[in-house]
Design a protein around this motif. Sequence first.
Motif, PDB file in Angstrom:
ATOM      1  N   THR A   1       6.214 -12.278 -17.667  1.00 19.92           N
ATOM      2  CA  THR A   1       5.494 -11.307 -16.850  1.00 19.92           C
ATOM      3  C   THR A   1       6.470 -10.484 -16.029  1.00 19.92           C
ATOM      4  OG1 THR A   1       3.614 -11.040 -15.344  1.00 19.92           O
ATOM      5  CG2 THR A   1       5.161 -12.813 -14.827  1.00 19.92           C
ATOM      6  N   ASP A   2       6.120  -9.244 -15.757  1.00 20.33           N
ATOM      7  CA  ASP A   2       7.023  -8.356 -15.015  1.00 20.33           C
ATOM      8  C   ASP A   2       7.205  -8.796 -13.570  1.00 20.33           C
ATOM      9  OD1 ASP A   2       7.643  -6.620 -17.123  1.00 20.33           O
ATOM     10  OD2 ASP A   2       5.799  -5.502 -16.835  1.00 20.33           O
ATOM     11  N   LEU A   3       6.122  -9.279 -12.955  1.00 21.86           N
ATOM     12  CA  LEU A   3       6.211  -9.703 -11.550  1.00 21.86           C
ATOM     13  C   LEU A   3       5.212 -10.811 -11.258  1.00 21.86           C
ATOM     14  CD1 LEU A   3       7.220  -9.217  -8.581  1.00 21.86           C
ATOM     15  CD2 LEU A   3       5.292  -7.639  -8.341  1.00 21.86           C
ATOM     16  N   LEU A   4       5.706 -11.851 -10.602  1.00 21.62           N
ATOM     17  CA  LEU A   4       4.862 -12.921 -10.074  1.00 21.62           C
ATOM     18  C   LEU A   4       5.191 -13.031  -8.594  1.00 21.62           C
ATOM     19  CD1 LEU A   4       2.804 -15.025 -11.221  1.00 21.62           C
ATOM     20  CD2 LEU A   4       4.675 -16.682 -11.160  1.00 21.62           C
ATOM     21  N   ILE A   5       4.197 -12.838  -7.748  1.00 18.75           N
ATOM     22  CA  ILE A   5       4.441 -12.811  -6.316  1.00 18.75           C
ATOM     23  C   ILE A   5       3.425 -13.699  -5.586  1.00 18.75           C
ATOM     24  CG2 ILE A   5       3.042 -10.697  -6.063  1.00 18.75           C
ATOM     25  CD1 ILE A   5       4.997  -9.870  -3.814  1.00 18.75           C
TER      26      ILE A   5
ATOM     27  N   ILE B   1      -3.231 -18.701 -10.397  1.00 19.49           N
ATOM     28  CA  ILE B   1      -3.242 -17.242 -10.330  1.00 19.49           C
ATOM     29  C   ILE B   1      -4.452 -16.753  -9.533  1.00 19.49           C
ATOM     30  CG2 ILE B   1      -3.246 -15.104 -11.665  1.00 19.49           C
ATOM     31  CD1 ILE B   1      -0.729 -16.816 -12.020  1.00 19.49           C
ATOM     32  N   ALA B   2      -4.171 -15.940  -8.523  1.00 21.35           N
ATOM     33  CA  ALA B   2      -5.243 -15.390  -7.692  1.00 21.35           C
ATOM     34  C   ALA B   2      -5.752 -14.075  -8.278  1.00 21.35           C
ATOM     35  CB  ALA B   2      -4.750 -15.171  -6.263  1.00 21.35           C
ATOM     36  N   ASN B   3      -4.829 -13.137  -8.503  1.00 25.09           N
ATOM     37  CA  ASN B   3      -5.209 -11.806  -8.976  1.00 25.09           C
ATOM     38  C   ASN B   3      -4.266 -11.330 -10.065  1.00 25.09           C
ATOM     39  OD1 ASN B   3      -7.356 -11.268  -6.929  1.00 25.09           O
ATOM     40  ND2 ASN B   3      -5.614 -11.404  -5.525  1.00 25.09           N
TER      41      ASN B   3
ATOM     42  N   ASP C   1      -0.056 -13.760  -7.476  1.00 27.23           N
ATOM     43  CA  ASP C   1      -0.556 -12.553  -8.123  1.00 27.23           C
ATOM     44  C   ASP C   1       0.382 -12.171  -9.261  1.00 27.23           C
ATOM     45  OD1 ASP C   1      -2.619 -12.489  -6.357  1.00 27.23           O
ATOM     46  OD2 ASP C   1      -1.975 -10.692  -5.281  1.00 27.23           O
ATOM     47  N   LEU C   2      -0.184 -11.759 -10.366  1.00 22.01           N
ATOM     48  CA  LEU C   2       0.581 -11.414 -11.565  1.00 22.01           C
ATOM     49  C   LEU C   2       0.478  -9.911 -11.810  1.00 22.01           C
ATOM     50  CD1 LEU C   2       0.577 -13.455 -14.855  1.00 22.01           C
ATOM     51  CD2 LEU C   2       0.174 -10.990 -14.956  1.00 22.01           C
ATOM     52  N   TYR C   3       1.621  -9.267 -12.045  1.00 22.74           N
ATOM     53  CA  TYR C   3       1.666  -7.822 -12.297  1.00 22.74           C
ATOM     54  C   TYR C   3       2.339  -7.522 -13.628  1.00 22.74           C
ATOM     55  CZ  TYR C   3       0.456  -6.629  -7.432  1.00 22.74           C
ATOM     56  OH  TYR C   3      -0.180  -6.475  -6.218  1.00 22.74           O
TER      57      TYR C   3
END
Length: 203
Positions: A82-86, A124-126, A93-95
């Motif tokens: 994934t590009d971003l996990l924050i 994962i929330a969002n 949140d996954l982006y």
Amino acid sequence: MITKTDFMAYLDAPKHLWAIKNNQIQVKALDDFLKHLFEQGYQVEEYAIKYIKEILIPEYNVKKEDVFFQMKCVDGNFEARTDLLIKNKNKWDLYEIKSSTDVKKEHKYDVTFQTLVFEKKYEIANVYVLHLNKKYMRKGPLDLKNLFTKAFLTDTVDKLKEEVRILREEAFATIQIQNHRQVKGCQKPKDCPCLHLCHSNIP
């Protein structure tokens, strides 16, 4: 092992996935137009990373160790990056970054596959797709804040999860097949990366 890229190839056509796993893809030289598209994609990704660092991360107000770029995760026979996990409080949140100006159908399946894999280790929330803002018109210096917009896809992903679970198992079963003639080919020979397998009757 089925990666996210493998899964997307399977959605295009099962035989395309079979061809990838059996080194049967016909590699074509990139023309100037395709090279330009790739260069644009890389540029968008660079701007997106800058947007994430300068605008998105401060909104979350998290520590450096709560942010992961290009993170890979494995769940049994499936692998995703994934590009971003924050971190978002006690969840994540996954982006996914896309260079398009809207969310396409394949993007929804893309992030759903990612979410299923990452849920094995993270709550994962969002789920979001970060893409270019088609309403933005540049006047003067680049306005990074308005260059991108984030699409909320959590509800969409929840609805697609069961379908994607079934599809990814079908994809894994496809790579076990020995004879390509037992695998369904594509219906769009113009875009086919393995014409000799899907459409051997076309000169």
